[in-house]
Enzyme design. Sequence first.
Site, PDB file in Angstrom:
ATOM      1  N   LEU A 175       0.845  -1.199   0.000  1.00 13.98           N
ATOM      2  CA  LEU A 175       0.000   0.000   0.000  1.00 13.98           C
ATOM      3  C   LEU A 175       0.883   1.253   0.000  1.00 13.98           C
ATOM      4  O   LEU A 175       0.773   2.104   0.882  1.00 13.98           O
ATOM      5  CB  LEU A 175      -0.931  -0.011   1.208  1.00 13.98           C
ATOM      6  CG  LEU A 175      -2.056  -1.046   1.176  1.00 13.98           C
ATOM      7  CD1 LEU A 175      -2.812  -1.033   2.499  1.00 13.98           C
ATOM      8  CD2 LEU A 175      -3.014  -0.772   0.017  1.00 13.98           C
ATOM      9  N   HIS A 176       1.736   1.366  -1.012  1.00 12.86           N
ATOM     10  CA  HIS A 176       2.745   2.421  -1.028  1.00 12.86           C
ATOM     11  C   HIS A 176       2.141   3.805  -0.768  1.00 12.86           C
ATOM     12  O   HIS A 176       2.406   4.446   0.252  1.00 12.86           O
ATOM     13  CB  HIS A 176       3.464   2.439  -2.375  1.00 12.86           C
ATOM     14  CG  HIS A 176       4.313   1.248  -2.648  1.00 12.86           C
ATOM     15  ND1 HIS A 176       5.427   0.932  -1.904  1.00 12.86           N
ATOM     16  CD2 HIS A 176       4.219   0.289  -3.607  1.00 12.86           C
ATOM     17  CE1 HIS A 176       5.992  -0.164  -2.384  1.00 12.86           C
ATOM     18  NE2 HIS A 176       5.271  -0.574  -3.409  1.00 12.86           N
ATOM     19  N   ASP A 177       1.365   4.293  -1.725  1.00 16.29           N
ATOM     20  CA  ASP A 177       0.900   5.682  -1.667  1.00 16.29           C
ATOM     21  C   ASP A 177      -0.094   5.915  -0.541  1.00 16.29           C
ATOM     22  O   ASP A 177      -0.182   7.013   0.005  1.00 16.29           O
ATOM     23  CB  ASP A 177       0.273   6.069  -3.005  1.00 16.29           C
ATOM     24  CG  ASP A 177       1.275   6.086  -4.139  1.00 16.29           C
ATOM     25  OD1 ASP A 177       2.459   6.382  -3.884  1.00 16.29           O
ATOM     26  OD2 ASP A 177       0.892   5.807  -5.293  1.00 16.29           O
TER      27      ASP A 177
END
Length: 305
Positions: free
Chosen positions: A230-232
Amino acid sequence: MRTLIFDTDIGVDDAFALAYAARTQHLLGITTVFGNVAVGQAVKNARLFCEKMGIDAPVYRGCSRPLALAPSAPARLHGEDGLGDAFTNPHSDQAPSAVQFIIDSVRARPHAITLVAIGPLTNIASAINQAPDIIPLVKELVIMGGAFGTDGHSGNVTPFAEFNIWKDPHAADQVLASKLPVVVVPLDVTHKVLITGAEVRQLNQPVLSAICRPYLAYSLEKEGFDGMALHDTLTLSWLALPHAFHLTEAPVRVVTEGISSGQTLRRLNALASRHDPFAGLRAQRLCLGVEADAVRQHFFATLQA
């Protein structure tokens, strides 16, 4: 709840972040930039995603290329259109200026606007270059970008560089070396917060499930993992759950040329040298640790509500 300008090169993980932002913060506007896709496609994607998800926020068109480098090809792991090629997109790629919107909004609401930047930092750099008076008026800038090598986390596009910073290292260096109050959410923490394909489906969000199929397939093929980081989204997690992140403070610079272009460097110790590249720079806040379970639980609870 904060008032956000959400700056994005909208691809799959950007879309997850936008869905989360719409449920946890007040979206003043969505500013688009090149990166995962060309900027015109980013405009179309933002409009399409807002339509599909019932998000009411105006969309603006930002920079189409880096400040100093030649443009590079868009990413392909998000599908050809950046949103998994899941939907026909009838929307226009034209929109008012993102950079001017950032400038005008910050001037109109001093100390009230948080900038969240989850793509290349070209729009932000352009705004502060054109209107340096807005720098002390920004409440906070939260970026997803960079990698500092903790726990072995290096770049994801080269051995040294994370994608967003690598796309426009000159813009990133200007922003991180400025007096803006920045929180950096790097790969060091984003790689620790994972969601499986089964968990995506359990969210009961058909749009998110549809757009992430190529992204999940790429992850399964390349890494043997049916899921995604869930990078961003973690930029919004920082705003919602700051106690779940472990921070350090240090000045940051970005390498802008050569084999390590795009590498983010933090000062570890004071240098007794007039050639200190960090001299006079503001210490920025860097997220280098995260309580992944708390972040995951809040994300699931928010999107399933």
